[in-house]
Write a protein that holds these residues in place. Sequence first.
Motif, PDB file in Angstrom:
ATOM      1  N   UNK A 188      23.685 -28.089   3.340  1.00  0.00           N
ATOM      2  CA  UNK A 188      25.148 -28.593   4.342  1.00  0.00           C
ATOM      3  C   UNK A 188      25.717 -26.892   3.848  1.00  0.00           C
ATOM      4  N   UNK A 189      27.766 -26.796   4.985  1.00  0.00           N
ATOM      5  CA  UNK A 189      28.198 -25.795   4.617  1.00  0.00           C
ATOM      6  C   UNK A 189      28.357 -25.057   2.966  1.00  0.00           C
ATOM      7  N   UNK A 190      28.948 -26.377   2.471  1.00  0.00           N
ATOM      8  CA  UNK A 190      28.877 -26.225   0.902  1.00  0.00           C
ATOM      9  C   UNK A 190      27.394 -25.430   0.247  1.00  0.00           C
ATOM     10  N   UNK A 236      20.752 -13.851   2.888  1.00  0.00           N
ATOM     11  CA  UNK A 236      19.918 -12.693   2.095  1.00  0.00           C
ATOM     12  C   UNK A 236      20.694 -11.570   2.403  1.00  0.00           C
ATOM     13  N   UNK A 237      19.713 -10.913   3.731  1.00  0.00           N
ATOM     14  CA  UNK A 237      20.462  -9.258   3.909  1.00  0.00           C
ATOM     15  C   UNK A 237      21.761  -9.140   4.322  1.00  0.00           C
ATOM     16  N   UNK A 238      23.477 -10.083   3.939  1.00  0.00           N
ATOM     17  CA  UNK A 238      24.323 -10.065   3.158  1.00  0.00           C
ATOM     18  C   UNK A 238      24.379  -9.701   2.250  1.00  0.00           C
ATOM     19  N   UNK A 266      25.111 -18.504  -0.969  1.00  0.00           N
ATOM     20  CA  UNK A 266      25.121 -17.156  -0.979  1.00  0.00           C
ATOM     21  C   UNK A 266      26.250 -16.376  -1.829  1.00  0.00           C
ATOM     22  N   UNK A 267      27.059 -17.212  -1.823  1.00  0.00           N
ATOM     23  CA  UNK A 267      27.861 -16.601  -2.647  1.00  0.00           C
ATOM     24  C   UNK A 267      27.196 -16.328  -4.234  1.00  0.00           C
ATOM     25  N   UNK A 293      33.669 -13.572   0.920  1.00  0.00           N
ATOM     26  CA  UNK A 293      31.640 -13.493   0.235  1.00  0.00           C
ATOM     27  C   UNK A 293      32.406 -11.837  -0.283  1.00  0.00           C
ATOM     28  N   UNK A 294      32.932 -11.108   0.785  1.00  0.00           N
ATOM     29  CA  UNK A 294      33.298  -9.724   0.633  1.00  0.00           C
ATOM     30  C   UNK A 294      34.208  -9.592  -0.468  1.00  0.00           C
ATOM     31  N   UNK A 295      34.913 -10.239  -0.931  1.00  0.00           N
ATOM     32  CA  UNK A 295      36.232  -9.924  -1.345  1.00  0.00           C
ATOM     33  C   UNK A 295      35.660 -10.154  -2.971  1.00  0.00           C
ATOM     34  N   UNK A 296      34.465 -10.685  -3.349  1.00  0.00           N
ATOM     35  CA  UNK A 296      33.712 -11.707  -4.308  1.00  0.00           C
ATOM     36  C   UNK A 296      32.572 -10.343  -4.830  1.00  0.00           C
TER      37      UNK A 296
END
Length: 778
Positions: free
Chosen positions: A255-257, A336-338, A263-264, A204-207
């Motif tokens: 779910x997880x996915x 949302x924060x991230x 998020x992404x 997520x950070x790399x994206x």
Amino acid sequence: MRCIDMVPILHDLPNSSIFIGRLVLHEDLELAQLCSQAIQRTVIRFPHGRVNIIQGYLSLLMEYDYRKPSALYTLLSQLLLVLDLWIERTHVTDVEQEFSFDPNQTVVNQTEAIAVLHLSNCDPVIRNLCLNILQAISLTKEDDKYISIWSTLMEHEENIVQRARYQYYLEETFGIQGDIKLETKMPRFSIEEVAMSYQNEFWTFVLGEIGKICVDEGRVKVLVSTRTMLLKKLGSTIAAPPSEITSEEHRRLYNYAYYFVWLNYQTLLFSIAGVGLYTSKTLTVKRSGSLDVENDTDAKTEQLNLEQSIQFKLNDYLSTLWPRLESAVDWVCHAIELACSFTHKRSFLTLVSCLSKWFSEQKSKRQSVVASHVTRIMRNISQRLEFGDALREQPQLVPIYVAHIEKMEELFGPNSKKFSVFNTQGTNYFNNYSLIIANFCAALYHPAPIIMKVGPIRRYLGSTWIKETWPPAERAKLYKLLLQWSGFGELSQSRATVEKAKYQKALSNEKDPIKREEKRKQLDRLVRNSRVCSRMAIEGLHRLGPFDTIATTPGGSDQLVARDIIDWLLDAEGKGFRILKWFLAFHFARLLPFFIDKSYGAETRESVLFIHALYDQFLPSVSSNSPPTNGISEEIARYFLEKERIRKISESSEVVPSTIEDEVFADAVIQNAGAIIHLALFNLNHPAFLIRSRSYEIVTRLAPVAFGFHKTMDIKTTAELRKKLENLRNAFNTKIIATSKHNAIEVSKLTAKGCYMFSEALFTVAFARLKVMEFHYV
């Protein structure tokens, strides 16, 4: 099916409803395989139909997402296969009818946009396929002027991964930058390796960094297409995040996915939100072939229309996103924060102003919880490395942040009972506020260059910023509030009494000794974090100037030299918070004799801190001579470039006339010149190498100008004295103390020639100090 490659390519082939490629998803594996083989033969035999086939696959890809991973994998694989076949046939030289790979630029942009979009998938195999598609596009496009997304990623790969790593650790340390010590030589991974790993949190950070880099490189058309797809996905295709989870069906749906894809999507959307804002390198080209947008009326009109469209769409989406902060599901608010922390700096103002406006109008039962989420978003933006640049480019951000910071008095003031240091949620709320103050002050601070040669003495620690926006009285209130949470004597005593009872109660509730010990460590960590964050905020406030209301207490007793203040300052200084030098800088004339006296203290540790704080008024700070520890090669290179730029400005500033502040500063130095000379010469034999070296630098800087006495200098005389002192530099750059002692007398002689007018003051100080000096120094 076996004869499909004999049928002429239809003009409406890209229409996914009749596109034959849809059969590659058929449940009959034999039929799907036959369809794939037929399309491959078509790609080989009909070069003019290849673009149509790619468009058909692109339209199909828009219909599928993470919910059907096998179909998505199949379509991406087939698209990659078509591109690979095209590349192979392009290099076949013995076939006259072969067409080189030169499709419509729109198709190329759409293909890259689809690949960037699906980089948001939580499946490493899908992400790797998308990267391969981007690479294939870069290999097939034969236009030298065209810069592909893949080329951008490879050019900035190290920067992307290093920035993502720093942001990841910053998130893990709750925004406390001092806890991060990274090196550029640490083992690092490529973008492909990260994409193929199951470290979805780090991806997520790399994206987010990929999106920002692509915006900076001006990939406008691709990113605009990506943003359109993202808004469509978030608006209608995938389910909206829940406000609460009430059933097992909800748990299966969210779910997880779903979490990582949502998020992404948000991360990618915010990271490319700045696309098209300001002048882009590839937005429009003048008919003459240049990129001069400023002087092209058509280009200005096109850019203005694009910016207005972007701002409207972004504001429209944000107005639907912020109500999600009221959700009772923790991961929704956290996502949302991230995601907001990856917002491109060009969109800081849009995001912060929209958030502030919504929050001021928002009323709900979860008001306090929403407020903590809003503060976390503001903190995430303020801790970005480019936050200072954003404040200079978008000064409207300053009053918004000031207004938000001033709410801290109401929430955490002496009469407030909403916060306890032993409550995790409350502590994080307070720490986020403190870090906002620290980051905001650091971004506002812009010191004047330091004169290191023979120019006049200047007061360089002062900062140039908009003081009217944040008056000293308001900053003084925050200063007092922060002191009570930072462990400062009497101000925190009443608070400590209340917190001690809560501390004992929290431990007594745990009957198991092992759990009680774990609880104790957790509470101690909360106390440590709150004190670290409050001291960071106090250091930031001190950078911006003096406080009008803290010089004296209501009773009139002097607080600037009170023992409890000094003890607290020394404790904070010893833990890495450089506050003493700011304390002296903004009360220089008043506190200089006190700091000189404390520099001879019997306790070595205390005297060393005072010496460095005093020397920092004339020399670059010790900490400023160290490159950043964030492990980002680009930031380290920027540090050295900025250092060189400041050096050149410093040299050019030597002939600039002195200001009134410079004159006042020089007068204070002249009045205490004898004591400063004695201190500098005395410390040429100090046991600590760093103090010996800095003492020599003080003499070299101030002796040629007689410690400020020579307002109009004799350039020839000062240059000769400085040259003689420079010849002794190596003697004080060694850690061998005997060498320094041997050359200290020569430095004293040279100083006496240039500062003879202070001889009486020097010997007065020397005889007064003789009684308290240790024998080996004498």
